[in-house]
Design an enzyme around this catalytic site. Structure first.
Site, PDB file in Angstrom:
ATOM      1  N   ASP A 151      59.650  44.963  45.814  1.00 20.80           N
ATOM      2  CA  ASP A 151      59.389  44.159  47.012  1.00 20.80           C
ATOM      3  C   ASP A 151      60.669  44.164  47.842  1.00 20.80           C
ATOM      4  O   ASP A 151      61.739  43.813  47.347  1.00 20.80           O
ATOM      5  CB  ASP A 151      59.012  42.741  46.555  1.00 20.80           C
ATOM      6  CG  ASP A 151      58.675  41.815  47.711  1.00 20.80           C
ATOM      7  OD1 ASP A 151      59.402  41.839  48.727  1.00 20.80           O
ATOM      8  OD2 ASP A 151      57.709  41.037  47.583  1.00 20.80           O
ATOM      9  N   ASP A 163      44.396  40.721  40.706  1.00 18.91           N
ATOM     10  CA  ASP A 163      45.690  40.035  40.790  1.00 18.91           C
ATOM     11  C   ASP A 163      45.488  38.561  40.476  1.00 18.91           C
ATOM     12  O   ASP A 163      44.739  37.870  41.175  1.00 18.91           O
ATOM     13  CB  ASP A 163      46.217  40.211  42.229  1.00 18.91           C
ATOM     14  CG  ASP A 163      47.616  39.651  42.430  1.00 18.91           C
ATOM     15  OD1 ASP A 163      48.165  39.058  41.480  1.00 18.91           O
ATOM     16  OD2 ASP A 163      48.158  39.825  43.541  1.00 18.91           O
ATOM     17  N   LYS A 194      41.901  45.708  46.208  1.00 20.03           N
ATOM     18  CA  LYS A 194      42.423  44.701  45.254  1.00 20.03           C
ATOM     19  C   LYS A 194      41.771  43.362  45.540  1.00 20.03           C
ATOM     20  O   LYS A 194      41.584  42.990  46.699  1.00 20.03           O
ATOM     21  CB  LYS A 194      43.943  44.573  45.387  1.00 20.03           C
ATOM     22  CG  LYS A 194      44.566  43.652  44.329  1.00 20.03           C
ATOM     23  CD  LYS A 194      46.075  43.857  44.223  1.00 20.03           C
ATOM     24  CE  LYS A 194      46.851  42.967  45.140  1.00 20.03           C
ATOM     25  NZ  LYS A 194      48.310  43.222  45.066  1.00 20.03           N
ATOM     26  N   GLU A 239      56.334  41.305  42.423  1.00 22.72           N
ATOM     27  CA  GLU A 239      56.572  40.609  43.695  1.00 22.72           C
ATOM     28  C   GLU A 239      57.422  39.360  43.504  1.00 22.72           C
ATOM     29  O   GLU A 239      58.028  38.880  44.464  1.00 22.72           O
ATOM     30  CB  GLU A 239      55.243  40.289  44.400  1.00 22.72           C
ATOM     31  CG  GLU A 239      54.394  39.254  43.704  1.00 22.72           C
ATOM     32  CD  GLU A 239      53.022  39.089  44.363  1.00 22.72           C
ATOM     33  OE1 GLU A 239      52.221  40.030  44.285  1.00 22.72           O
ATOM     34  OE2 GLU A 239      52.764  38.036  44.941  1.00 22.72           O
ATOM     35  N   GLY A 257      45.613  35.490  52.731  1.00 24.71           N
ATOM     36  CA  GLY A 257      46.731  35.478  51.790  1.00 24.71           C
ATOM     37  C   GLY A 257      46.544  34.544  50.609  1.00 24.71           C
ATOM     38  O   GLY A 257      47.447  34.404  49.786  1.00 24.71           O
ATOM     39  N   GLY A 284      51.957  42.038  50.300  1.00 26.47           N
ATOM     40  CA  GLY A 284      51.227  40.843  50.727  1.00 26.47           C
ATOM     41  C   GLY A 284      52.125  39.804  51.358  1.00 26.47           C
ATOM     42  O   GLY A 284      52.573  38.869  50.686  1.00 26.47           O
ATOM     43  N   ASN A 313      48.124  36.334  40.085  1.00 25.41           N
ATOM     44  CA  ASN A 313      49.233  35.542  40.645  1.00 25.41           C
ATOM     45  C   ASN A 313      49.780  34.497  39.671  1.00 25.41           C
ATOM     46  O   ASN A 313      49.958  33.329  40.028  1.00 25.41           O
ATOM     47  CB  ASN A 313      48.831  34.914  41.978  1.00 25.41           C
ATOM     48  CG  ASN A 313      48.765  35.963  43.074  1.00 25.41           C
ATOM     49  OD1 ASN A 313      47.710  36.584  43.268  1.00 25.41           O
ATOM     50  ND2 ASN A 313      49.874  36.230  43.736  1.00 25.41           N
ATOM     51  N   HIS A 342      54.828  45.927  46.630  1.00 26.29           N
ATOM     52  CA  HIS A 342      54.061  44.747  47.041  1.00 26.29           C
ATOM     53  C   HIS A 342      54.141  44.570  48.559  1.00 26.29           C
ATOM     54  O   HIS A 342      55.236  44.555  49.136  1.00 26.29           O
ATOM     55  CB  HIS A 342      54.642  43.501  46.358  1.00 26.29           C
ATOM     56  CG  HIS A 342      54.139  42.216  46.939  1.00 26.29           C
ATOM     57  ND1 HIS A 342      54.964  41.276  47.506  1.00 26.29           N
ATOM     58  CD2 HIS A 342      52.880  41.736  47.043  1.00 26.29           C
ATOM     59  CE1 HIS A 342      54.234  40.256  47.937  1.00 26.29           C
ATOM     60  NE2 HIS A 342      52.971  40.504  47.658  1.00 26.29           N
ATOM     61  N   LYS A 392      41.594  39.091  44.312  1.00 28.87           N
ATOM     62  CA  LYS A 392      42.273  37.994  43.635  1.00 28.87           C
ATOM     63  C   LYS A 392      41.341  37.409  42.578  1.00 28.87           C
ATOM     64  O   LYS A 392      40.134  37.264  42.816  1.00 28.87           O
ATOM     65  CB  LYS A 392      42.648  36.921  44.655  1.00 28.87           C
ATOM     66  CG  LYS A 392      43.638  37.418  45.692  1.00 28.87           C
ATOM     67  CD  LYS A 392      44.982  37.677  45.056  1.00 28.87           C
ATOM     68  CE  LYS A 392      45.969  38.236  46.045  1.00 28.87           C
ATOM     69  NZ  LYS A 392      47.313  38.352  45.482  1.00 28.87           N
ATOM     70  N   GLU A 446      47.427  42.376  37.812  1.00 30.28           N
ATOM     71  CA  GLU A 446      48.742  42.080  38.415  1.00 30.28           C
ATOM     72  C   GLU A 446      49.133  40.640  38.138  1.00 30.28           C
ATOM     73  O   GLU A 446      48.290  39.734  38.215  1.00 30.28           O
ATOM     74  CB  GLU A 446      48.601  42.340  39.912  1.00 30.28           C
ATOM     75  CG  GLU A 446      49.821  42.017  40.740  1.00 30.28           C
ATOM     76  CD  GLU A 446      49.595  42.460  42.188  1.00 30.28           C
ATOM     77  OE1 GLU A 446      48.855  43.453  42.426  1.00 30.28           O
ATOM     78  OE2 GLU A 446      50.144  41.815  43.094  1.00 30.28           O
TER      79      GLU A 446
HETATM   80  C1  LIG Z   1      50.631  34.513  48.704  1.00 29.26           C
HETATM   81  C2  LIG Z   1      50.472  35.974  48.907  1.00 29.26           C
HETATM   82  O1  LIG Z   1      49.464  36.258  49.844  1.00 29.26           O
HETATM   83  C3  LIG Z   1      50.134  36.694  47.591  1.00 29.26           C
HETATM   84  O2  LIG Z   1      48.817  36.377  47.195  1.00 29.26           O
HETATM   85  C4  LIG Z   1      50.293  38.163  47.792  1.00 29.26           C
HETATM   86  C5  LIG Z   1      50.039  38.955  46.576  1.00 29.26           C
HETATM   87  O3  LIG Z   1      50.021  38.508  45.453  1.00 29.26           O
HETATM   88  C6  LIG Z   1      49.815  40.391  46.730  1.00 29.26           C
HETATM   89  O4  LIG Z   1      49.714  40.841  47.869  1.00 29.26           O
HETATM   90  O5  LIG Z   1      49.759  41.050  45.721  1.00 29.26           O
HETATM   91 MG   LIG Z   2      50.237  40.079  43.972  1.00 29.61          MG
END
Ligand SMILES: C[C@H](O)[C@@H](O)CC(=O)C(=O)O
Ligand SMILES: [Mg+2]
Length: 446
Positions: free
Chosen positions: A326, A248, A218, A303, A24, A355, A250, A353, A220, A274
């Site tokens: 979400d 993503d 996907k 999200e 995560g 996650g 964040n 979403h 990060k 994202e």
């Molecule tokens: C903190 C969460 O895991 C976040 O990273 C989830 C997310 O951004 C997603 O699934 O998209």
């Molecule tokens: Mg996300």
């Protein structure tokens, strides 16, 4: 006997130590512990409504407390009173005269509203003996719109327009339901690409996801450009050039930084970026979307989009191309329905979403409903899948060949096993007692 009223609301602080393996993790949330304020609404029959909202660890107790305060407005209420005027009841929870000051319709209070509302829908679906998606799909359009609070959105979508969308889509519903029963709903996996995973794990997880049938991935990004390029190269090497790849950030970047960074990453053939910047910066997202459009990259967000009014403006400003509702950030099913209908008016695909703990279990229902009863399309629509913690649920998601299979059990799929509720309650469940005793975690005395 069918239940007639809510008699109590139990709240539990449930957490999972996901940060230990960096499951995560992303550029903003370096070490999240997936957590759920978990509620059980008991009735005067054997049926119970179970609901969650989602946090990443510390602060879960604050949301639990907000749920306890709000639950006073639910306990002792007749179910007819709630479900016959669900939109009005929803507004009463979000607009209580004094508590409204803590939001309105955002932050801790709105997360707490989501937990209660999700539990009420779980209960309603159980009473009707249907999974939530089917309850929604079979509902008369007039009843469905009566669950929505149109306040602050009627300049973009009125009740009559929402009704017209639903009525128009009545034709072909059973055919679309049958389609999904045979194909499932397309999913993408995020589990390969959490930021805290090393390259060896990243490569291994890509191979495994591919072998399981995933064709959409996907990753990060956002902390370090060179790292992002290296990790995306590995993913492309493993999954090939033709698969859908999403990234993503964040909320890590400034607006111009997002544009510049994504121009560097465009070589990896990305479908969306994202949360490039602050989730509240609607015009910033619009600028990013405009600049990245020629590169074929859309903007996805939602999200941490706090309510339907924010989504309304994102849609008005052409600031998102993928709408990430979400189940727990918005005020439960009622407000998600509002956003699904607004997005349909703008032709923007719903890509929820997932996650977090329980989010996949919940959101699958909303996308299935969207396809069968609102959009009628799977084009550009994907539901997120994260492969963590499903073993804790009585009726976990079933994903085969990269597609969600339609849930069968009555309810909203988020009821956890009793054993998980006992062992993962913070701070006295066995899982946490051991980690605290071993000095891995401390239990702050507040
Ligand atoms: C903190 C969460 O895991 C976040 O990273 C989830 C997310 O951004 C997603 O699934 O998209
Ligand atoms: Mg996300």
């Amino acid at each position: 006997m069918a239940p007639t009223r809510i008699i109590s609301c139990q709240v539990k602080d449930i957490r999972f130590p996901t940060s230990l393996e960096k499951d995560g993790s992303d550029a903003m949330n370096l070490a999240p512990d997936y957590s759920a304020p978990y509620i059980i609404l008991r009735t005067d029959s054997d049926l119970e409504g179970h609901g969650v909202t989602f946090t990443v660890g510390k602060g879960n107790e604050i949301v639990c407390h907000a749920v306890r305060v709000l639950s006073q407005m639910v306990v002792n209420k007749e179910l007819d009173y709630i479900y016959n005027n669900f939109g009005t009841f929803w507004r009463s929870l979000t607009s209580e005269d004094q508590m409204r000051w803590l939001g309105p319709e955002k932050g801790v209070m709105h997360l707490a509203v989501a937990a209660i509302i999700n539990a009420l829908w779980d209960l309603w679906a159980k009473i009707e003996g249907k999974p939530l998606w089917k309850l929604l799909v079979d509902m008369e359009p007039e009843i469905l719109v009566s669950t929505i609070d149109f306040r602050y959105m009627s300049n973009v979508l009125s009740k009559d327009e929402a009704l017209a969308i639903l009525k128009k889509m009545q034709a072909g519903k059973s055919e679309r339901e049958n389609n999904l029963k045979s194909t499932g709903y397309p999913a993408y996996t995020t589990s390969v690409g959490w930021l805290g995973y090393d390259d060896v794990k990243l490569r291994r997880l890509c191979k495994e996801a591919l072998a399981e049938g995933f064709t959409r991935f996907k990753a990060k990004v956002g902390a370090d450009l060179a790292d992002d390029k290296r990790r995306l190269t590995i993913i492309r090497e493993e999954v090939g050039q033709d698969k859908m790849l999403l990234v993503d950030a964040n909320q890590r970047w400034e607006v111009q930084e997002a544009i510049d960074w994504m121009k560097e990453l465009a070589q990896f053939n990305l479908t969306w970026i994202e949360e490039p910047t602050s989730p509240d910066d609607i015009l910033g997202h619009a600028q990013i979307a405009k600049e990245l459009n020629p590169l074929g990259i859309g903007v996805a967000t939602g999200e941490q989009c706090q309510n339907r009014i924010m989504f309304k403006q994102f849609l008005q400003a052409n600031a998102l191309q993928f709408c990430q509702i979400d189940s727990c950030r918005l005020g439960g099913v009622n407000e998600n329905l509002a956003v699904i209908l607004m997005a349909s008016k703008y032709g923007v695909p719903i890509c929820p979403h997932g996650g977090g703990v329980g989010l996949c279990e919940l959101i699958q229902h909303l996308s299935i409903f969207d396809y069968i009863a609102v959009s009628g399309s799977l084009d550009k629509r994907v539901v997120e899948y994260v492969d963590h913690l499903h073993e804790n649920f009585l009726h976990p998601t079933v994903v085969k060949n990269g597609s969600y299979q339609l849930p069968q059990a009555p309810g909203y799929s988020v009821q956890m096993k009793e054993s998980s509720l006992i062992s993962n309650e913070w701070p006295n469940g066995a899982v946490w007692k051991k980690l605290i005793q071993d000095g891995v975690y401390t239990n702050p005395v507040i």
